[in-house]
Design an enzyme around this catalytic site. Structure first.
Site, PDB file in Angstrom:
ATOM      1  N   GLU A   1      -5.944  -8.074  -0.391  1.00 27.10           N
ATOM      2  CA  GLU A   1      -6.780  -7.661   0.814  1.00 27.10           C
ATOM      3  C   GLU A   1      -8.053  -7.333   0.687  1.00 27.10           C
ATOM      4  O   GLU A   1      -8.251  -6.364  -0.135  1.00 27.10           O
ATOM      5  CB  GLU A   1      -5.888  -6.528   1.709  1.00 27.10           C
ATOM      6  CG  GLU A   1      -4.749  -6.944   2.403  1.00 27.10           C
ATOM      7  CD  GLU A   1      -4.057  -5.589   3.185  1.00 27.10           C
ATOM      8  OE1 GLU A   1      -4.916  -4.721   3.605  1.00 27.10           O
ATOM      9  OE2 GLU A   1      -2.865  -5.773   3.363  1.00 27.10           O
TER      10      GLU A   1
ATOM     11  N   GLU B   1       0.783  -1.197   0.050  1.00 26.25           N
ATOM     12  CA  GLU B   1      -0.006  -0.017   0.031  1.00 26.25           C
ATOM     13  C   GLU B   1       0.846   1.213   0.025  1.00 26.25           C
ATOM     14  O   GLU B   1       0.873   1.995   0.942  1.00 26.25           O
ATOM     15  CB  GLU B   1      -0.912  -0.011   1.221  1.00 26.25           C
ATOM     16  CG  GLU B   1      -1.862  -1.056   1.057  1.00 26.25           C
ATOM     17  CD  GLU B   1      -3.106  -1.261   2.049  1.00 26.25           C
ATOM     18  OE1 GLU B   1      -3.177  -0.369   2.929  1.00 26.25           O
ATOM     19  OE2 GLU B   1      -3.995  -1.990   2.042  1.00 26.25           O
TER      20      GLU B   1
HETATM   21  C1  FCB Z   1      -4.816  -2.255   4.950  1.00 29.47           C
HETATM   22  C2  FCB Z   1      -3.489  -2.510   5.612  1.00 29.47           C
HETATM   23  C3  FCB Z   1      -3.650  -3.716   6.770  1.00 29.47           C
HETATM   24  C4  FCB Z   1      -4.814  -3.575   7.578  1.00 29.47           C
HETATM   25  C5  FCB Z   1      -6.051  -3.227   6.915  1.00 29.47           C
HETATM   26  C6  FCB Z   1      -7.354  -3.254   7.677  1.00 29.47           C
HETATM   27  O1  FCB Z   1      -4.727  -0.923   4.714  1.00 29.47           O
HETATM   28  O2  FCB Z   1      -2.661  -3.069   4.799  1.00 29.47           O
HETATM   29  O3  FCB Z   1      -2.368  -3.841   7.577  1.00 29.47           O
HETATM   30  O4  FCB Z   1      -4.643  -2.712   8.533  1.00 29.47           O
HETATM   31  O5  FCB Z   1      -5.810  -2.101   5.915  1.00 29.47           O
END
Ligand code: FCB
Length: 439
Positions: A350, A166
């Site tokens: 994610e 990210e």
């Molecule tokens: C993302 C992150 C992860 C976690 C999720 C909820 O931005 O990569 O570490 O905090 O959000």
């Protein structure tokens, strides 16, 4: 769960994701101080000043955690290696840390879990933070050395690797909004950090290709920017948000430029010679990972660039207060393929929700999580049907864990963790997913 494995294309990868600092227990195994430790120790930054010292004690309990993953039928595990564990001062290898990741990877492989590694999920060693961290023009060199060190040890067993989790969070969230370490609020620091993140990304890809590693990608986060109405001002504000949040990094990598709306503010602050860095930044990628959680409704205001308001949305919200908007995932998967990556495989690296989960009589009934995952699987399926080459989905997260500035109270796990005893309790969503993944 409305879906089964057989509803997805043959070979589609199902996994769960975590990150080092959020689960390992940073006080164990000779890891060095990171900018998250000092950020968390500064009052006002993190709920109850909680830190990652103990987290889920995964450092000692990884075998149990991987047994649970194997039993659920997962194909892959997305994890990260901590720079400060591998090199406590940012430069000198720590044999204990390298041994740990060596054992960890073997433990995954023994259970049929394909290792998907991320090299940086936010735990910058403090001595490098002292030298400017992501603002430093030398960052990509330090990161390249770390990449060579850790991948020299475990690279032979990786299914896939991405350098940096990210980039938007590393750049904007941490240097402009100040919500994450190092907690700066400075436009010049932000412009530099965002550019240096991409240089470090490119350097790591180059370094790993040089070591003979295959299947190298990048992991980016996306938030759908919806204009509050169809006025020009609202559209411009949403376009700017989309620019610095969703497009900046992919534009840099795939187009060798940054979005015009972002350059309006960034131009005076980028480091000298930034235009010459795009060959390094644009190293070819074998896959691209999308992290997706929610959307924002953007309203213009009259404050200085890049100010805007966020209007409340009508959709149901998670424990984070984030609207549940699966269509955003569909839109980003199809848009990324169409505008940037073409046939390159895409992964959802994610996606998940925080929920106020409680154990009652030994059971965690998180029906909300099962419904959330189902709705997002549906979005992935629709994206595949529309031609986006989506190859896998990783749920955030395997375990309840340290949710950064929000401490331990936001529960994202498929598996409940008692943070006093470290007891693991698979939630109802774990069992639902296990049935869905059965072959
Ligand atoms: C993302 C992150 C992860 C976690 C999720 C909820 O931005 O990569 O570490 O905090 O959000």
């Amino acid at each position: 769960m409305d879906f089964k494995r057989s509803d997805f294309p043959e070979g589609f990868t199902f996994g769960a994701a975590t990150s080092a600092y959020q689960i390992e227990g940073h006080a164990t195994g000779g890891a060095g101080s990171t900018h998250w430790d000092t950020f968390a120790a500064t009052p006002g930054n993190v709920v109850r000043q909680e830190n990652g010292d103990l987290a889920c004690d995964h450092y000692n309990r990884y075998a149990e955690d991987f047994d649970l993953m194997q039993a659920a039928g997962f194909d892959a595990y997305r994890f990260s290696t901590s720079w400060a564990r591998v090199m406590p001062d940012g430069r000198t290898p720590n044999p204990e840390g390298l041994d740990f990741y060596d054992r960890l990877v073997d433990a995954m492989l023994e259970r049929g879990l394909a290792p998907y590694a991320t090299l940086y999920h936010w735990e910058l060693p403090s001595p490098l933070a002292d030298e400017g961290g992501w603002r430093s023009p030398d960052m990509h060199k330090w990161f390249g050395d770390y990449t060579a060190c850790i991948m020299g040890r475990i690279g032979d067993r990786m299914a896939a690797v991405a350098p940096i989790n990210e980039p938007w969070c590393v750049g904007w969230l941490s240097h402009f909004l100040g919500h994450h370490a190092p907690g700066l609020r400075d436009i010049r620091a932000t412009a530099r950090a965002m550019h240096h993140v991409l240089k470090a990304h490119g350097t790591a890809i180059q370094t790993m290709r040089g070591l003979g590693l295959k299947n190298l990608g990048g992991v980016f986060n996306f938030e759908w920017a919806e204009p509050v109405d169809d006025s020009d001002a609202a559209r411009r504000a949403a376009d700017l948000y989309d620019g610095y949040y969703n497009r900046f990094f992919l534009d840099g990598i795939y187009k060798g430029r940054y979005p015009d709306a972002v350059m309006e503010g960034f131009a005076p602050h980028l480091p000298d010679g930034w235009q010459d860095d795009f060959d390094l930044i644009g190293q070819p990628l074998d896959w691209v990972g999308l992290n997706y959680y929610t959307r924002k409704i953007i309203a213009p205001n009259t404050d200085a660039w890049p100010s805007h308001e966020e209007a409340p949305g009508p959709l149901p919200k998670t424990q984070m207060g984030w609207e549940i908007y699966p269509d955003g995932l569909y839109k980003f998967l199809t848009r990324t393929a169409r505008e940037y990556t073409g046939d390159t495989p895409l992964f959802v690296t994610e996606n998940g929700l925080a929920n106020a989960d409680v154990i009652v009589d030994g059971v965690v009934d998180d029906a909300e999580r099962t419904a959330f995952v189902s709705a997002h699987f549906d979005a992935v399926k629709r994206a595949i049907d529309a031609g986006a080459p989506v190859s896998g989905y990783f749920l955030w997260s395997l375990l309840d864990n340290y949710e950064w500035a929000l401490g331990y109270e936001k529960r994202f796990g498929l598996i409940h963790v008692d943070f006093d005893t470290f007891k693991r309790t698979p939630k109802a969503s774990y069992h639902a997913l296990k049935s869905a993944l059965a072959r």
